[in-house]
Structure formats: structure tokens, C-alpha cells
Scaffold this active site. Structure first.
Site, PDB file in Angstrom:
ATOM      1  N   ARG A   1      51.629  43.473  -7.039  1.00  0.00           N
ATOM      2  CA  ARG A   1      51.668  44.078  -5.701  1.00  0.00           C
ATOM      3  C   ARG A   1      50.627  43.437  -4.786  1.00  0.00           C
ATOM      4  NH1 ARG A   1      50.770  49.790  -7.765  1.00  0.00           N
ATOM      5  NH2 ARG A   1      50.308  50.377  -5.626  1.00  0.00           N
TER       6      ARG A   1
ATOM      7  N   ARG B   1      52.104  57.251 -11.335  1.00  0.00           N
ATOM      8  CA  ARG B   1      53.047  56.340 -10.679  1.00  0.00           C
ATOM      9  C   ARG B   1      53.377  55.181 -11.592  1.00  0.00           C
ATOM     10  NH1 ARG B   1      51.767  54.830  -4.487  1.00  0.00           N
ATOM     11  NH2 ARG B   1      52.585  52.849  -5.249  1.00  0.00           N
TER      12      ARG B   1
ATOM     13  N   ARG C   1      44.448  56.633 -10.192  1.00  0.00           N
ATOM     14  CA  ARG C   1      45.616  57.333  -9.671  1.00  0.00           C
ATOM     15  C   ARG C   1      46.728  57.363 -10.719  1.00  0.00           C
ATOM     16  NH1 ARG C   1      48.221  55.150  -4.200  1.00  0.00           N
ATOM     17  NH2 ARG C   1      49.163  53.585  -5.547  1.00  0.00           N
TER      18      ARG C   1
ATOM     19  N   ARG D   1      56.303  45.518   6.442  1.00  0.00           N
ATOM     20  CA  ARG D   1      55.567  44.796   5.413  1.00  0.00           C
ATOM     21  C   ARG D   1      55.984  43.340   5.339  1.00  0.00           C
ATOM     22  NH1 ARG D   1      54.646  49.612   1.600  1.00  0.00           N
ATOM     23  NH2 ARG D   1      53.037  48.866   0.218  1.00  0.00           N
TER      24      ARG D   1
ATOM     25  N   LYS E   1      46.002  53.998   2.492  1.00  0.00           N
ATOM     26  CA  LYS E   1      46.919  54.181   3.635  1.00  0.00           C
ATOM     27  C   LYS E   1      47.494  55.595   3.681  1.00  0.00           C
ATOM     28  CE  LYS E   1      49.733  50.867   2.429  1.00  0.00           C
ATOM     29  NZ  LYS E   1      49.085  50.205   1.280  1.00  0.00           N
TER      30      LYS E   1
HETATM   31  P1  ADP Z   1      51.170  50.651  -2.230  1.00  0.00           P
HETATM   32  O1  ADP Z   1      50.877  50.267  -0.820  1.00  0.00           O
HETATM   33  O2  ADP Z   1      50.083  51.448  -2.852  1.00  0.00           O
HETATM   34  O3  ADP Z   1      51.562  49.469  -3.085  1.00  0.00           O
HETATM   35  P2  ADP Z   1      53.538  52.267  -1.414  1.00  0.00           P
HETATM   36  O4  ADP Z   1      53.648  53.658  -1.901  1.00  0.00           O
HETATM   37  O5  ADP Z   1      53.307  52.069   0.031  1.00  0.00           O
HETATM   38  O6  ADP Z   1      52.421  51.600  -2.318  1.00  0.00           O
HETATM   39  O7  ADP Z   1      54.868  51.451  -1.831  1.00  0.00           O
HETATM   40  C1  ADP Z   1      55.333  51.452  -3.159  1.00  0.00           C
HETATM   41  C2  ADP Z   1      56.474  50.452  -3.322  1.00  0.00           C
HETATM   42  O8  ADP Z   1      57.569  50.810  -2.461  1.00  0.00           O
HETATM   43  C3  ADP Z   1      56.173  49.009  -2.941  1.00  0.00           C
HETATM   44  O9  ADP Z   1      55.527  48.299  -3.976  1.00  0.00           O
HETATM   45  C4  ADP Z   1      57.601  48.482  -2.665  1.00  0.00           C
HETATM   46  O10 ADP Z   1      58.303  48.231  -3.861  1.00  0.00           O
HETATM   47  C5  ADP Z   1      58.251  49.652  -1.982  1.00  0.00           C
HETATM   48  N1  ADP Z   1      58.074  49.566  -0.513  1.00  0.00           N
HETATM   49  C6  ADP Z   1      57.371  50.420   0.278  1.00  0.00           C
HETATM   50  N2  ADP Z   1      57.427  50.047   1.559  1.00  0.00           N
HETATM   51  C7  ADP Z   1      58.176  48.920   1.606  1.00  0.00           C
HETATM   52  C8  ADP Z   1      58.586  48.032   2.635  1.00  0.00           C
HETATM   53  N3  ADP Z   1      58.235  48.233   3.925  1.00  0.00           N
HETATM   54  N4  ADP Z   1      59.368  46.971   2.307  1.00  0.00           N
HETATM   55  C9  ADP Z   1      59.749  46.754   1.047  1.00  0.00           C
HETATM   56  N5  ADP Z   1      59.381  47.524   0.013  1.00  0.00           N
HETATM   57  C10 ADP Z   1      58.601  48.608   0.283  1.00  0.00           C
END
Ligand code: ADP
Length: 186
Positions: free
Chosen positions: A139, A128, A122, A83, A8
Site C-alpha cells: 500500500r 483489517r 490497528r 487517489r 486520514k
Molecule cells: P489506507 O489509506 O489506510 O490504505 P483506506 O481505508 O483509505 O486505507 O483504503 C483501503 C483500500 O481501499 C485501499 O488500499 C484500496 O484498495 C481501496 N481504495 C480506497 N480508496 C480508493 C481509491 N480512491 N481508488 C482505488 N482504491 C481505493
């Protein structure tokens, strides 16, 4: 949209660049807050490190503030938001208020087993905290439970564009642009 590791963030940058709009990544904003040690960062870190979603109220307020910034006025790309179904509703309210409308919802489809390797790689390059085998599994579960149902919501609204997220980065970008009817710039 897309499960963890779908690409993404990578693709969001190309799309945003093409349309000259900001790519707003909730994950990146949370991580920046964690790094700078803000109150928001301290709260978000607890959830992120466990692979859980940050509570909706916290995330919604953060996005609300971000899309009120002047650079988002001509439009914006959201990466990692909404989400949850509650976030979908909140977003509807927010953009009604700002006068925007959703043009498209792009979903990157990938085989979850195949992308675990991407994420573990990664972990080595970016370090991370949530890219460990155990947290990745959590996740993925949360994505399946909380976020995958949004696909049908946006399909029903006629906004959904599903793109195969496997393969070379450039090929995936091209698939997205084809699906969005983007005319290549010379
Ligand atoms: P990925 O999609 O690779 O898991 P992201 O960088 O998009 O990682 O998100 C990392 C973390 O940030 C998520 O696992 C969550 O804890 C938090 N997060 C990101 N976006 C949201 C959201 N819209 N609602 C709740 N938590 C979020």
C-alpha cells in the site's frame, strides 16, 4: 490525502463534524460492501486484500453516486479519493456537474516507517485484512507511485494544505483547523 496510517479517517471525522458535512471515505464504503457481500464488495475485496487500488471505473462510479446523495448537497469531505490522476479528472467533472468546487486539499505528512506500527496495532484492534506487514508495504508503494504525484497537482492549483500528521490526535486536528482558518466554537 496521506499515506496509509497517516490518520486520514480519524481527522476526516473531526473536520466533517465541524463543517456539518458528510465525511465520505472510499475505504469505508468498500469495507461496508465487503461486509454485506455486495457485488461491489466481492470485486473490491480482491484488490484491497492485496493492497492494490480498486480500478478507477469502479471507484469513480461509487463516488459519483455518493456525492449525488442529498446529504452531500451542502458540501462534503472526501477521505481516500482521489487517489490517482485519472480520479482527479473524474472528480473535476463530477463536481462541475453537481455545482461544487474544491476548497482545500489537506495532506497529512508522516514518516512512513513510523506509521507502520500504528497500522500493525490497528490490525490487532480492528482486524483489517490489509493491515499485515506485507500488504502495508505494498500500500505504501502504491501510494508513492499513484497518489503522491497528486500533491503537486493540487499545489499548482493553490489548494494544498500540508499538515504534520505526527503527534497527538488533538494536536493534529488543531493544526488542520489552524491551516483551514477555522475559528473555534465556544
Ligand atoms: P489506507 O489509506 O489506510 O490504505 P483506506 O481505508 O483509505 O486505507 O483504503 C483501503 C483500500 O481501499 C485501499 O488500499 C484500496 O484498495 C481501496 N481504495 C480506497 N480508496 C480508493 C481509491 N480512491 N481508488 C482505488 N482504491 C481505493
Amino acid at each position: 490525502m496521506g499515506p496509509p496510517g497517516a490518520g486520514k479517517g480519524t481527522q476526516a471525522k473531526f473536520i466533517a463534524e465541524h463543517f456539518a458535512i458528510p465525511a465520505i471515505s472510499t475505504g469505508d464504503i468498500f469495507r461496508a460492501n465487503v461486509t454485506s457481500g455486495t457485488e461491489l464488495g466481492v470485486e473490491a475485496k480482491r484488490y484491497m486484500d492485496a493492497g492494490e487500488y480498486v480500478p478507477d471505473e469502479v471507484t469513480n462510479q461509487m463516488v459519483r453516486n455518493r456525492i449525488d446523495e442529498p446529504d452531500a448537497e451542502p458540501g462534503f469531505l472526501l477521505d481516500g479519493y482521489p487517489r490517482t490522476l485519472a480520479q482527479v479528472e473524474e472528480l473535476d467533472g463530477m463536481i462541475k456537474h453537481t455545482g461544487h468546487a474544491l476548497d482545500a486539499v489537506v495532506v497529512l505528512t508522516v514518516n512512513q516507517d513510523e506509521v507502520v506500527d500504528r497500522l500493525l496495532q490497528r490490525a490487532e484492534t480492528e482486524g483489517r485484512a490489509d493491515d499485515t506487514a506485507e500488504v502495508i508495504r505494498r500500500r505504501q508503494e502504491i501510494y508513492a507511485e499513484e497518489t503522491a504525484p497528486l500533491i503537486e497537482v493540487y499545489r499548482d492549483r493553490g489548494l494544498l494544505i500540508e499538515v504534520d500528521g505526527l503527534g497527538e490526535i488533538d494536536d493534529v486536528t488543531q493544526r488542520i483547523f489552524d491551516a483551514l482558518d477555522v475559528v473555534p466554537q465556544s
